[in-house]
Motif scaffolding. Structure first.
Motif, PDB file in Angstrom:
ATOM      1  N   CYS A 117       0.854  -1.193   0.000  1.00 57.11           N
ATOM      2  CA  CYS A 117       0.000   0.000   0.000  1.00 57.11           C
ATOM      3  C   CYS A 117       0.886   1.239   0.000  1.00 57.11           C
ATOM      4  CB  CYS A 117      -0.896   0.006   1.235  1.00 57.11           C
ATOM      5  SG  CYS A 117      -1.822   1.541   1.403  1.00 57.11           S
ATOM      6  N   SER A 120      -0.260   4.230   0.475  1.00 60.07           N
ATOM      7  CA  SER A 120      -0.812   5.257   1.376  1.00 60.07           C
ATOM      8  C   SER A 120      -0.309   5.065   2.796  1.00 60.07           C
ATOM      9  CB  SER A 120      -2.333   5.187   1.398  1.00 60.07           C
ATOM     10  OG  SER A 120      -2.841   5.675   0.202  1.00 60.07           O
ATOM     11  N   CYS A 121      -0.408   3.798   3.297  1.00 60.83           N
ATOM     12  CA  CYS A 121      -0.020   3.597   4.701  1.00 60.83           C
ATOM     13  C   CYS A 121       1.216   2.714   4.857  1.00 60.83           C
ATOM     14  CB  CYS A 121      -1.193   3.028   5.505  1.00 60.83           C
ATOM     15  SG  CYS A 121      -1.487   1.278   5.238  1.00 60.83           S
TER      16      CYS A 121
HETATM   17 ZN   LIG Z   1      -2.950   1.227   3.405  1.00 62.76          ZN
END
Ligand SMILES: [Zn+2]
Length: 302
Positions: free
Chosen positions: A235, A237-238
């Motif tokens: 991921c 994003s995180c």
């Molecule tokens: Zn994530």
């Protein structure tokens, strides 16, 4: 550990997926947000009741019962010697006021009165128990679990446990003498047996496969900005990572929950899990975890 544990309802799980993969209409967005909030509050309450002595109490969570074709819900039912405690859990947050037996938000909007709710469920529960030949004593209460909840002009003589009283209430309950016997277990089993399941699809907006955002999402933050190297889904994003195999299975389960009648095929999952580049890998995973039905071009998995 509770006699019956609380689990997320399919309705909540589907709303979560729809919220991530479609744009929910505002009314449904509100229902979804209330469901999340309610569930969070109930989990908070469960953490508190977990502190009750298991030798003295049986806790049956999340019951939907029926009497005379009328259904009613009990968030938690605490069984003990002498008196049993049906609990209605509310996760109201912010400031409210109480006036003429009614609840209002500070902007004067009337809120459904939780006291009316327990009055109704209490009466129906008594009917239900009477029909089942139980002559037991029950005491229903509304529990406000959110520490950021304030009720102005709060009534003192109502069956309400305010956030600041929760710990004391449970402490006093725990201090009671209570010896569980077979009848208590029978009651718990009866309640679980009588629990109704309702279709999760009633309050959901209409939806179809084509409007869904495709691709596996991150298991933690649900973002679709993920990439795969064939083994790991990462991921962006995180920063969390997951095995591709687990991510594909998770995505298949989402698809099945949304569309219980859908036929799972390699092509469908290939399309559903966009960032996975190998059709072969998807076929191998489906073969490993599902039963293969049909043959050649009409192969599907159940
Ligand atoms: Zn994530």
């Amino acid at each position: 550990m509770a006699f019956r544990e609380r689990t997320e309802s399919d309705e909540l799980k589907i709303f979560r997926i729809l919220n991530n993969r479609t744009i929910l209409p505002s009314k449904e967005k509100q229902i979804y947000s209330n469901l999340e909030k309610g569930f969070k509050g109930e989990v908070m309450f469960d953490q508190l009741t977990e502190g009750l002595n298991p030798n003295k109490f049986l806790i049956v969570n999340d019951l939907l019962l029926e009497t005379n074709s009328t259904t009613f819900q009990i968030d938690s039912f605490i069984i003990s010697q002498g008196t049993h405690f049906p609990c209605e859990v509310k996760n109201f947050e912010g400031d409210y006021y109480y006036k003429s037996d009614q609840f209002f938000a500070m902007n004067d909007t009337e809120i459904q009165n939780p006291l009316d709710q327990i009055k109704r469920s209490d009466a129906l529960l008594r009917q239900f128990l009477q029909k089942k030949k139980y002559s037991i004593s029950i005491k229903s209460n509304v529990f406000f679990v959110n520490p950021a909840f304030t009720l102005y002009q709060a009534p003192r003589d109502k069956p309400i446990i305010y956030p600041t009283q929760l710990a004391k209430f449970l402490e006093e309950l725990n201090a009671r003498t209570s010896i569980l016997n077979d009848d208590h277990y029978k009651l718990a089993e009866d309640l679980v047996k009588e629990h109704k399941t309702i279709s999760p699809y009633t309050r959901l907006p209409p939806y179809d496969y084509y409007q869904m955002k495709k691709g596996p999402c991150c298991m933690v933050c649900h973002s679709f900005t993920v990439s795969s190297d064939g083994t790991i889904l990462a991921c962006h994003s995180c920063g969390c990572v997951e095995y591709v195999e687990d991510a594909i299975l998770r995505s298949v389960r989402e698809l099945q929950l949304l569309f219980p009648d859908i036929k799972i095929t390699t092509n469908l999952i290939f399309e559903w899990c966009q960032v996975i580049e190998s059709r072969k890998q998807i076929r191998r995973i489906l073969k490993k975890h599902f039963n293969k039905m049909g043959s050649r071009h009409s192969t599907y998995y159940i």
